[in-house]
Design a protein around this motif. Structure first.
Motif, PDB file in Angstrom:
ATOM      1  N   VAL A  78      19.463  13.602  17.245  1.00 32.24           N
ATOM      2  CA  VAL A  78      18.225  12.992  17.712  1.00 32.24           C
ATOM      3  C   VAL A  78      17.048  13.425  16.860  1.00 32.24           C
ATOM      4  N   VAL A  79      17.037  14.713  16.468  1.00 37.30           N
ATOM      5  CA  VAL A  79      15.922  15.195  15.653  1.00 37.30           C
ATOM      6  C   VAL A  79      15.896  14.469  14.326  1.00 37.30           C
ATOM      7  N   SER A  80      17.074  14.260  13.719  1.00 39.46           N
ATOM      8  CA  SER A  80      17.082  13.579  12.426  1.00 39.46           C
ATOM      9  C   SER A  80      16.626  12.135  12.577  1.00 39.46           C
ATOM     10  N   LEU A  81      17.054  11.471  13.659  1.00 37.90           N
ATOM     11  CA  LEU A  81      16.627  10.085  13.904  1.00 37.90           C
ATOM     12  C   LEU A  81      15.114  10.017  14.056  1.00 37.90           C
ATOM     13  N   ALA A  82      14.567  10.934  14.858  1.00 31.36           N
ATOM     14  CA  ALA A  82      13.131  10.922  15.132  1.00 31.36           C
ATOM     15  C   ALA A  82      12.340  11.141  13.853  1.00 31.36           C
ATOM     16  N   GLU A  83      12.800  12.116  13.033  1.00 29.96           N
ATOM     17  CA  GLU A  83      12.026  12.399  11.831  1.00 29.96           C
ATOM     18  C   GLU A  83      12.056  11.226  10.865  1.00 29.96           C
ATOM     19  N   ILE A  84      13.228  10.581  10.729  1.00 33.13           N
ATOM     20  CA  ILE A  84      13.287   9.462   9.779  1.00 33.13           C
ATOM     21  C   ILE A  84      12.414   8.316  10.255  1.00 33.13           C
ATOM     22  N   LEU A  85      12.326   8.123  11.558  1.00 33.36           N
ATOM     23  CA  LEU A  85      11.470   7.067  12.105  1.00 33.36           C
ATOM     24  C   LEU A  85      10.015   7.297  11.727  1.00 33.36           C
ATOM     25  N   ALA A  86       9.522   8.503  12.003  1.00 36.87           N
ATOM     26  CA  ALA A  86       8.109   8.784  11.753  1.00 36.87           C
ATOM     27  C   ALA A  86       7.800   8.755  10.262  1.00 36.87           C
ATOM     28  N   VAL A  87       8.689   9.359   9.452  1.00 32.77           N
ATOM     29  CA  VAL A  87       8.403   9.472   8.020  1.00 32.77           C
ATOM     30  C   VAL A  87       8.371   8.101   7.362  1.00 32.77           C
ATOM     31  N   THR A  88       9.288   7.194   7.798  1.00 31.16           N
ATOM     32  CA  THR A  88       9.303   5.856   7.202  1.00 31.16           C
ATOM     33  C   THR A  88       8.007   5.112   7.506  1.00 31.16           C
ATOM     34  N   GLU A  89       7.514   5.254   8.747  1.00 36.25           N
ATOM     35  CA  GLU A  89       6.258   4.581   9.074  1.00 36.25           C
ATOM     36  C   GLU A  89       5.126   5.084   8.203  1.00 36.25           C
ATOM     37  N   VAL A  90       5.083   6.422   8.035  1.00 34.03           N
ATOM     38  CA  VAL A  90       4.009   6.989   7.218  1.00 34.03           C
ATOM     39  C   VAL A  90       4.109   6.471   5.790  1.00 34.03           C
ATOM     40  N   LEU A  91       5.338   6.328   5.280  1.00 37.57           N
ATOM     41  CA  LEU A  91       5.521   5.837   3.912  1.00 37.57           C
ATOM     42  C   LEU A  91       4.984   4.412   3.775  1.00 37.57           C
ATOM     43  N   ILE A  92       5.337   3.537   4.752  1.00 34.86           N
ATOM     44  CA  ILE A  92       4.886   2.146   4.658  1.00 34.86           C
ATOM     45  C   ILE A  92       3.368   2.073   4.713  1.00 34.86           C
ATOM     46  N   PHE A  93       2.773   2.845   5.608  1.00 34.03           N
ATOM     47  CA  PHE A  93       1.309   2.860   5.733  1.00 34.03           C
ATOM     48  C   PHE A  93       0.661   3.342   4.443  1.00 34.03           C
ATOM     49  N   ARG A  94       1.263   4.374   3.846  1.00 41.08           N
ATOM     50  CA  ARG A  94       0.705   4.894   2.595  1.00 41.08           C
ATOM     51  C   ARG A  94       0.744   3.851   1.497  1.00 41.08           C
ATOM     52  N   GLU A  95       1.831   3.104   1.430  1.00 39.13           N
ATOM     53  CA  GLU A  95       1.914   2.090   0.386  1.00 39.13           C
ATOM     54  C   GLU A  95       0.877   1.005   0.599  1.00 39.13           C
ATOM     55  N   TYR A  96       0.629   0.625   1.880  1.00 41.93           N
ATOM     56  CA  TYR A  96      -0.420  -0.358   2.126  1.00 41.93           C
ATOM     57  C   TYR A  96      -1.758   0.143   1.635  1.00 41.93           C
ATOM     58  N   ILE A  97      -2.043   1.420   1.952  1.00 41.04           N
ATOM     59  CA  ILE A  97      -3.335   1.973   1.547  1.00 41.04           C
ATOM     60  C   ILE A  97      -3.434   1.999   0.028  1.00 41.04           C
ATOM     61  N   LYS A  98      -2.342   2.397  -0.635  1.00 40.94           N
ATOM     62  CA  LYS A  98      -2.397   2.576  -2.083  1.00 40.94           C
ATOM     63  C   LYS A  98      -2.578   1.240  -2.790  1.00 40.94           C
ATOM     64  N   ARG A  99      -1.830   0.214  -2.357  1.00 44.45           N
ATOM     65  CA  ARG A  99      -1.842  -1.042  -3.100  1.00 44.45           C
ATOM     66  C   ARG A  99      -2.917  -1.997  -2.634  1.00 44.45           C
ATOM     67  N   GLY A 100      -3.591  -1.664  -1.551  1.00 41.84           N
ATOM     68  CA  GLY A 100      -4.628  -2.566  -1.065  1.00 41.84           C
ATOM     69  C   GLY A 100      -4.015  -3.719  -0.298  1.00 41.84           C
ATOM     70  N   ILE A 101      -4.892  -4.525   0.341  1.00 39.51           N
ATOM     71  CA  ILE A 101      -4.398  -5.592   1.195  1.00 39.51           C
ATOM     72  C   ILE A 101      -4.033  -6.819   0.380  1.00 39.51           C
ATOM     73  N   SER A 102      -4.557  -6.896  -0.840  1.00 41.94           N
ATOM     74  CA  SER A 102      -4.483  -8.164  -1.555  1.00 41.94           C
ATOM     75  C   SER A 102      -3.202  -8.312  -2.362  1.00 41.94           C
ATOM     76  N   TYR A 103      -2.076  -7.955  -1.754  1.00 47.28           N
ATOM     77  CA  TYR A 103      -0.831  -8.271  -2.449  1.00 47.28           C
ATOM     78  C   TYR A 103      -0.537  -9.748  -2.225  1.00 47.28           C
ATOM     79  N   PRO A 104       0.197 -10.386  -3.126  1.00 46.05           N
ATOM     80  CA  PRO A 104       0.404 -11.828  -2.992  1.00 46.05           C
ATOM     81  C   PRO A 104       1.179 -12.163  -1.734  1.00 46.05           C
ATOM     82  N   ARG A 105       0.595 -13.050  -0.924  1.00 45.16           N
ATOM     83  CA  ARG A 105       1.296 -13.459   0.290  1.00 45.16           C
ATOM     84  C   ARG A 105       2.503 -14.306  -0.095  1.00 45.16           C
ATOM     85  N   LEU A 106       3.617 -13.989   0.500  1.00 41.73           N
ATOM     86  CA  LEU A 106       4.814 -14.782   0.232  1.00 41.73           C
ATOM     87  C   LEU A 106       4.869 -15.948   1.208  1.00 41.73           C
ATOM     88  N   LYS A 107       5.722 -16.908   0.863  1.00 38.87           N
ATOM     89  CA  LYS A 107       5.884 -18.053   1.760  1.00 38.87           C
ATOM     90  C   LYS A 107       6.606 -17.622   3.039  1.00 38.87           C
TER      91      LYS A 107
END
Lengths: 225, 93, 223, 85, 165
Positions: A78-107
């Motif tokens: 359970v601990v490993s599941l919980a940590e991977i859940l939180a860390v992945t969210e933080v990673l996705i959020f960080r990438e949004y912040i780094k690349r900005g909102i204006s990535y090309p919208r896909l269809k």
């Protein structure tokens, strides 16, 4: 029925023989995984490699070979599941912040059209939920949660709006309270152990399954826009 | 009684350890893993099967059941991350 | 029913949850008092607003913290305080490892909502350290269990040391250092402290201090 | 009798593992993983825990389906991005 | 030179590598140690597959709980299951022997359903996880709860707003 044949006083010989080999292989696996963490440059792939390290940890715990070890495996999982859940969210959020909102919208995505999704998935998820309800406890929660998750992920749920699931997460909070109450009852008055056991088992299955279901609805909104 | 009790856990134990090593090597150094994260996820199933076999050889069936049913949830989390990152444009350094 | 009587110091009382025994000694009582005071102070204080000036601009900007974010962080801070109380008072080894994990993940939660690339980068790498360090923590505890046959600190205090115990103690130390964001080479921590919304991030210092103190005590007990 | 069945399952699993690791195209990997999962189910059935075998057959199926859908999505996104720029 | 090393250490991406390296060093240098399992453990369990073999040979119906048969009679506080816990409690072994009517029916039908019966309320693992080591389960669940809170908060308040949904 002879009690000594049911449960021995000492750990049996075969498990004692297993122990050194299991530990050595676990250490080798951990070393492979850790070297992968050192070499790898991509941030997301590090998370995947760390799963190997987690597996090595599970083997080290399991090698003890008693009932206690089995009870200790579940928290590790359970601990490993919980940590991977939180860390992945933080990673996705960080990438949004780094690349900005204006990535090309896909269809828009096309919905995936496969025969197996229409026929087999509802049956499988129903079976998973029924079996998980029979199991109860954390195991049942995980099984039922996987069933709900696959249905929400792939199938097309009718009549389940987002608000419904928000309310359901409130229900899961209530279930958690019920579960804690069951525990306290158990410690305070062990004569009522039956009620306490049912309260805790039922509470945790509702909680875990609904949490995983919430995860599923979030996924579905992002996949099948 | 002696033969089956002796050999069945032994086979499953050694097989599980072998799968764990093969899968670990495959996940870390396997072909095409460094460019495609999804290949790495697919490779992850091999060591997880090894872990399940080791649990089985110790007769931890309940832990094995939990482990097997936690795995798809883990895959969903990872694949969601992969798709989000692909939408943003490929790998990250 | 045997009880814990002596763990490298006098014991005021213990709270048995059957196999899991929480105990209170004068040492841990002081630590609990510090943690409770600090957590109450942080939970009651308002988030700070920081002024930022930039080179080449004649404007002083005041950063703001959203109310929702402040509430989320306050919740995480309180949870971290509870986890620290558990870390300090627990008398069971596996339970100790779980409490330390809870401390780590709440520490990560305090920083997870900050809108700043550097802070998020540091938080992510801290999360990686958390995931790696579950191996030494739980693995070390499992090795101690395999070698001695018990997890209770009261029994472990009377067992003589040997090389495998020393090795698992080293693992336990590394694990606690990683999970508690301990000082020596935690550049990550310096980056994380640049986050705005100051009072809550102080919880991290307190947690690393407490985890370090406690893990040293645990290692001394095991020896 | 039962022992021979175990050896067959073991060979199945080794083949599946080696193939799953060494193949490079994802679709081929899925086939090999199916072989691996079948080996797991049969070895659990040899141990005599039929309920666990049932649950593991569900779970391997679910995992493979999820990975397949992820693969399809990723390929789709790459194709779209190729069209865009 | 030292300044350069310290500067490279100050980057967050180096920290997990240092930890991985330290753990790998400790693990690899401990390989030649003589690992052995102390046979005097708490909560021992019988040898693998022993109970399954007994269930196949025996007429005794309680072995249909294999591999989780721990002795004792169902619903009988005088005839408890065998639990070797660390600190003795007056109520230990009560749940181990307990079977709900549904699981009694499952036990009568077949000897292949032991895992389902034990995952149902009652059984040795419920005794360990919910009674003797109950705090472990509370903590484990709290960790999962915290992680879900973090993840859902980040999704709802940050990632979604940034994508404009």
């Amino acid at each position: 029925m002879d009690p000594s044949s049911v449960v021995p006083n000492f750990v049996p010989q075969i498990i004692t023989n297993f122990y050194p080999l299991a530990i050595i292989i676990a250490i080798l696996t951990a070393a492979i995984g850790l070297s992968g963490v050192i070499i790898e440059r991509d941030d997301f792939q590090k998370i995947l490699i760390i799963q190997i390290v987690t597996y090595a940890m599970l083997i080290i715990v399991a090698a003890v070979g008693t009932d206690l070890a089995e009870a200790l495996i579940l928290p590790g999982l359970v601990v490993s599941l919980a940590e991977i859940l939180a860390v992945t969210e933080v990673l996705i959020f960080r990438e949004y912040i780094k690349r900005g909102i204006s990535y090309p919208r896909l269809k828009e995505y096309k919905p995936i059209d496969m025969e197996v999704l229409k026929t087999a998935i509802p049956m499988t998820s129903l079976l998973c939920v029924v079996y998980g309800t029979i199991l109860t406890g954390f195991t049942g929660g995980a099984v039922a949660g996987a069933g709900i998750l696959i249905y929400l992920f792939i199938g097309e749920p009718k009549g389940l709006s987002h608000d419904f699931w928000e309310e359901m997460s409130g229900v899961s909070g209530l279930a958690w309270c019920l579960w804690l109450l069951g525990f306290l009852l158990y410690f305070l008055n062990p004569r009522l152990w039956l009620v306490a056991l049912f309260m805790s088992g039922g509470g945790i299955i509702v909680k875990v399954a609904l949490k995983f279901g919430l995860l599923g609805i979030l996924n579905r909104e992002e996949f099948n826009k | 009684m002696i033969s089956a009790t002796g050999t069945l856990p032994l086979i499953s134990f050694y097989l599980g350890l072998t799968l764990l090593l093969i899968g670990g090597l495959g996940v870390v150094f396997g072909p095409k893993t460094s460019t495609e994260p999804i290949v790495r996820i697919i490779n992850l199933t091999v060591p997880s099967t090894g872990v399940a076999l080791i649990f089985l050889s110790y007769n931890y069936t309940l832990a094995m059941l939990t482990f097997l049913s936690v795995n798809p949830i883990l895959y969903i989390i990872m694949i969601r991350a992969i798709i989000r990152l692909e939408e943003m444009g490929g790998s990250i350094s | 029913m045997n009880e814990i009587t002596n763990l490298s110091g006098p014991i005021i009382g213990h709270i048995p949850f059957i196999d899991i025994v929480l105990y209170i000694s004068p040492f841990s009582l002081a630590l609990v008092a510090v943690i409770a005071a600090f957590t109450a102070f942080l939970a009651l204080s308002k988030p700070e607003l920081r002024s930022v000036t930039r080179f080449g601009e004649d404007v002083v900007r005041t950063t703001t913290v959203e109310r929702k974010e402040a509430r989320f962080r306050r919740f995480m801070t309180i949870l971290c305080g509870i986890a620290l109380t558990g870390v300090v008072t627990t008398g069971d080894l596996f339970n100790f490892a779980l409490f330390v994990s809870l401390t780590g993940i709440t520490n990560m939660g305090i920083f997870a909502g900050v809108k700043d690339a550097h802070v998020l980068d540091a938080t992510f790498h801290y999360g990686l350290v958390l995931m790696i360090c579950s191996l030494p923590l739980f693995g070390g505890v499992a090795m101690i269990l395999a070698n001695t046959g018990t997890l209770s600190m009261g029994v472990l205090a009377n067992i003589h040391t040997n090389p495998i115990l020393n090795m698992s103690r080293t693992l336990l130390l590394i694990g606690a250092i990683g999970e508690g964001a301990l000082a020596p080479f935690f550049a990550t921590k310096v980056e994380m402290i640049r986050a705005k919304g100051a009072p809550y991030i102080n919880m991290m210092h307190l947690s690393s201090l407490m985890v370090f103190t406690r893990v040293i005590e645990v290692l001394l007990i095991l020896g | 009798m039962a022992i021979e069945f175990v050896y067959a399952a073991a060979i199945l699993m080794i083949v599946g593992a080696l193939g799953g690791v060494l193949q490079t195209r994802p679709i081929d990997k899925f086939l090999m993983l199916a072989v691996l999962g079948d080996g797991l189910i049969s070895i659990v059935a040899t141990f005599g825990y039929l309920d666990v075998a049932m649950a593991s057959s569900f779970m391997t199926f679910v995992g493979i389906i999820i990975m397949m859908i992820g693969l399809i999505r990723v390929l789709e996104i790459r194709k779209m991005r190729g069209e865009l720029g | 030179m030292i300044g350069r090393i310290l500067n490279s250490l100050a980057e967050p991406r180096v920290v997990p590598k240092i930890f991985a390296f330290a753990i790998a060093i400790v693990l690899v240098f401990s390989l030649p140690l003589p690992f052995h399992l102390n046979p005097e453990q708490v909560y021992p369990k019988p040898a693998p597959q022993l109970q399954m073999e007994l269930a196949k040979k025996n007429i005794d119906i309680s072995y249909n709980l294999a591999p989780y048969n721990r002795g004792g009679l169902p619903v009988d506080p005088d005839n408890r299951g065998i639990v070797k816990s660390q600190y003795k409690s007056p109520y230990e072994g009560w749940i181990t022997a307990y079977l709900t009517p549904f699981s009694q029916w499952m036990r009568d039908v077949s000897y292949h359903l032991g895992t389902t019966i034990v995952a149902h309320p009652g059984g040795i693992l419920d005794e360990i996880l919910y009674y003797t080591r109950g705090l472990d389960t509370i903590l484990e669940s709290s960790i999962l709860f915290t992680a879900f809170t973090i993840a859902s908060w980040v999704i709802l308040n940050r990632t979604r707003k940034m994508t404009g949904e």
